[in-house]
Design a protein around this motif. Structure first.
Motif, PDB file in Angstrom:
ATOM      1  N   ASP A  42       1.743  -5.251   2.389  1.00  0.00           N
ATOM      2  CA  ASP A  42       1.609  -4.261   2.138  1.00  0.00           C
ATOM      3  C   ASP A  42       1.071  -2.883   1.360  1.00  0.00           C
ATOM      4  OD1 ASP A  42       0.344  -7.375   2.463  1.00  0.00           O
ATOM      5  OD2 ASP A  42      -1.289  -6.600   3.983  1.00  0.00           O
ATOM      6  N   GLY A  43       2.400  -2.557   1.959  1.00  0.00           N
ATOM      7  CA  GLY A  43       2.642  -0.921   1.531  1.00  0.00           C
ATOM      8  C   GLY A  43       3.281  -0.464   0.235  1.00  0.00           C
ATOM      9  N   ARG A  88       1.766  -5.615   7.068  1.00  0.00           N
ATOM     10  CA  ARG A  88       2.164  -4.740   6.608  1.00  0.00           C
ATOM     11  C   ARG A  88       2.582  -3.579   5.631  1.00  0.00           C
ATOM     12  NH1 ARG A  88       0.059  -4.358  11.984  1.00  0.00           N
ATOM     13  NH2 ARG A  88       1.380  -3.031  12.533  1.00  0.00           N
ATOM     14  N   PHE A  89       4.270  -3.932   6.090  1.00  0.00           N
ATOM     15  CA  PHE A  89       4.955  -3.010   5.418  1.00  0.00           C
ATOM     16  C   PHE A  89       4.825  -3.807   4.067  1.00  0.00           C
ATOM     17  CE2 PHE A  89       9.586  -3.204   3.923  1.00  0.00           C
ATOM     18  CZ  PHE A  89      10.060  -1.879   4.185  1.00  0.00           C
ATOM     19  N   LYS A 132       3.312  -5.822  -3.522  1.00  0.00           N
ATOM     20  CA  LYS A 132       1.339  -6.297  -3.532  1.00  0.00           C
ATOM     21  C   LYS A 132       1.703  -6.388  -4.496  1.00  0.00           C
ATOM     22  CE  LYS A 132      -2.593  -4.534  -1.854  1.00  0.00           C
ATOM     23  NZ  LYS A 132      -3.223  -3.570  -1.099  1.00  0.00           N
TER      24      LYS A 132
END
Length: 146
Positions: free
Chosen positions: A21-22, A18-19, A27
């Motif tokens: 992807d942010g 999640r980190f 990404k």
């Protein structure tokens, strides 16, 4: 590994992804999390036509971003914290060009912490760590005490 440890590892992996992807440039490049330990991290850079330069190989800047990010994650692992830190110096020595069509793995190890500087080394390979395509050395500044 106990069920509790396995669940903690799975939760950590989800948090890390999640980190990642942010972070827009990770990404955009397709860089993903693979594994980590107490003082090391591995990230992957899948082959993508959008990253290709002459002769069908992945651009060196994408490999540099992979290794900078792997080194940063190794610092997180060693600090046992997602505390902010900044790259002071990063050297990447290319040993040979990457083979077209293959994923690149970046492995970094944070081998020393001082009160404000982390020292990291690592390498990039395409499936065989004994045949690195690049060696990396770097230093990072962070705000916490070791």
């Amino acid at each position: 590994m106990s069920d509790v440890e396995a669940e903690r590892e799975a939760r950590n992996a989800r948090f890390i992804q999640r980190f990642m992807d942010g972070v827009p440039h990770l990404k955009a490049l397709g860089i993903g999390y693979q594994a980590h330990g107490d003082d090391w991290a591995e990230l992957v850079l899948p082959y993508s036509p959008s990253l290709i330069v002459d002769d069908g190989v992945i651009a060196s800047g994408a490999i540099f971003s992979l290794m900078d990010s792997a080194a940063g994650f190794a610092v997180f692992a060693k600090l046992k914290s997602m505390a902010g830190h900044a790259t002071l110096d990063l050297r990447l020595d290319y040993l040979h060009g990457p083979e077209p069509g293959l994923t690149i793995v970046g492995r970094a190890i944070c081998y020393r912490l001082t009160s404000s500087v982390a020292f990291v080394r690592g390498f990039a390979h395409q499936g065989d760590p004994a045949l690195p395509l690049a060696n990396m050395a770097g230093t990072f500044m962070y705000g916490g005490a070791a």
